[in-house]
Design an enzyme around this catalytic site. Sequence first.
Site, PDB file in Angstrom:
ATOM      1  N   TYR A 185       4.210 -13.030  11.198  1.00  0.00           N
ATOM      2  CA  TYR A 185       5.006 -13.155   9.964  1.00  0.00           C
ATOM      3  C   TYR A 185       6.132 -12.141   9.918  1.00  0.00           C
ATOM      4  CZ  TYR A 185       3.426  -9.170   6.960  1.00  0.00           C
ATOM      5  OH  TYR A 185       3.196  -7.938   6.389  1.00  0.00           O
ATOM      6  N   ASP A 230       0.802  -1.219   0.000  1.00  0.00           N
ATOM      7  CA  ASP A 230       0.000   0.000   0.000  1.00  0.00           C
ATOM      8  C   ASP A 230       0.842   1.280   0.000  1.00  0.00           C
ATOM      9  OD1 ASP A 230      -2.760  -0.381  -0.390  1.00  0.00           O
ATOM     10  OD2 ASP A 230      -2.912  -1.400   1.524  1.00  0.00           O
TER      11      ASP A 230
END
Lengths: 140, 529
Positions: free
Chosen positions: B477, B144
């Site tokens: 993650y 983004d």
Amino acid sequence: MRLAFAVAGALALAAGGAFAQQATRTGPAAPELEHGKAVYAHWCAPCHANSMGLAGTNSLTIKYEGTDIPGVLEDRTDLTAPVITYFVRNGVAWMPPFRRTEVSDADLAALSAYLTAPLEDRGAHTPLLADEMAEMEAAR
Amino acid sequence: MDESAFAAFLNDLRGAVGEDWVWSSDTDMFPYRDAFSPVWNTPEEIQASSAVAPADVAQVQEVVRIAKRHRVPLHPISTGKNFGYGGASPNVQGSAVLDLKRMDRVIEVNEERNYCLVEPGVSYFDLYRHIQERGLKVMIDCPDPGWGSPVGNALDRGVGYTMPQFRDHFGAHCGMEVVLPDGELMRTGMGAMPGADSWQEYPYGFGPDPSGLFAQGNFGVVTKMGFRLMPQPEYYRTGLVRVPRRRDLIKLVHHVNYLSDSGMVSEVRFASPLSALLGDPDFAALATKLGGPSDAEMDAAASAAGLHSWAIDLQFLGPEAATAAQWEYARDRILSDIPGAEALDGDHFALPATEAQLENDTQPYPTAIRRKGALGIPSLGIWEIVRDDGHVGFFPVLPRDGEAVFEMQRVLGDASREYPLPPYFSAVTAPLFWHSNTFQMVFAPSIRRDDPEHNAMVHRAMKHMVAVAAEHGWGDYRAAPIYQDDVAATYSFNGGALRKFLEAMKDAVDPDGIIAPGRGGVWPARFRP
Ligand SMILES: Cc1cc2nc3c(=O)[nH]c(=O)nc-3n(C[C@H](O)[C@H](O)[C@H](O)COP(=O)(O)OP(=O)(O)OC[C@H]3O[C@@H](n4cnc5c(N)ncnc54)[C@H](O)[C@@H]3O)c2cc1C
């Protein structure tokens, strides 16, 4: 949608002077402002362009609602070099500060020159990169 | 390190990169602090002592040798925009930031063979502009925020929003050049073979491939990296499928797994139309109920409101006829299997998109898809979602399975209830399909620079959520340096065999422990307790 159209009414009411001057915002910037305008395009416009839905423009529009200060940085006539330097190097709220490897001191000086120049010398509003590239593609 | 030793270190750095590109004053170092830090201005905040910005690979090598001589830890950054995951801040107090922003050449974009080779300082904005200005027929996949870099983002295993084989950015890399902890220069894959012209086409070369060691790792400084690119698709199409009941999510996920793994869809967005009801206190209480609501309760709420339980926003990229056939296939596949499912045709148009199409206001239904990202066009539009002074992120990896989604909603929902935060996990929380083959959920509480109590609560909540998630086999993650030890500790199979192996290698390759000690939870002997 460009912000000028979306909130034209509000701007015209609140900032009659600044809005009237938008008519002069066409064409390129004066040659001595080109570097500063390019710095603005690269580092500021992604959040502060004259467009809807941008964090910088939206929050400044809200902040200055009811005053004659426009939400689009590029339309401001009240900024000074020390103020610009302060915000670039320190950030504010969720706007992070910028390092010298990103905006060099020379870039910062050029940016300040651009954002403090008379409106009529600044040329057209800086487009978002995506829009600039879409226009370029359409012209091909 | 005493003052004179530090001065000598800086002096050597200046000799290597020039007077103008070494900093150590508080003012100059301020932008290297993590602006989104939950431990801002507390003893836990980890701050660098200095920063050095080399102009080329030879200078990087020299800086690494100087750091080794002075035994000063270096923290390499590419564009340094890792907000939510620590910004540009290091793992060890007083480290020197190795700021690679000045190395910003797009070395090659190949539109016949669909790859690029870039330096670390090239941002997504830069790469996109480079491609567009030359009219090259390839599409990038960007996260983004467009101001980050392919190299920095991929090395933190970041994600984007197009086809599965491109949006896992580390997975889409092909070939790297690395300055090792002794200053030596190495290339991976075909880059290791003199004269090979396939560096960006075959990532492995021959023998063990060490490239994974440089992502979330501390085995070297990456100075070039190749990436696979998608040929510019001809056409874009979207479609929405809604399913009525809560448990329909299970079948829906299986269908989407099939579509995605068969290469038929680009990124997809799961959502619950019921989130629109969260403003109603009764519904909010139901959706966040301790132990979770029953399926029947949720189904009753959905039918009372006349809403579907789940929706999937599908995106297709390719030739026009292919996108039409894929949408028709996807729609029929799901509608014929899930009673009461309905489909809505979305937007569709030839690429590249016009300005108006990029605005995404022609979609016939509300959508969470951000059109620019979906088409590989970098922007900062996402900053609109940032609250207060920023946020920190915990994004646990979750099996791509509806039952697992329900379980995470319940377990992490219960665990997070003691914190006065928005409901990140509730019965309407949808999974994110970012990485190519797995789901994740989001926990991203905001921070407030001048509210230490709030930040301390967020800090506690982050650590608590990491621990609770791990009890259920869900691991983060990616994490800010202040959380990397907590997260690494949860990857503990067989007495932490993985960490032991990595630390044995670290000691062998970087005996002075100078490259990002602690990154990824990997500590060199010198810093281990
Ligand atoms: C609102 C918001 C939205 C976001 N959306 C996304 C998103 O969609 N997808 C996403 O992935 N992330 C997202 N992020 C997280 C982050 O902003 C991006 O991932 C960003 O691209 C990371 O910064 P960077 O690219 O500048 O990498 P850097 O900060 O340069 O690098 C990240 C880390 O990688 C290591 N590293 C970097 N370069 C090197 C090198 N050359 N050699 C060795 N190690 C190195 C360092 O440890 C460094 O700290 C978002 C953040 C916010 C706040």
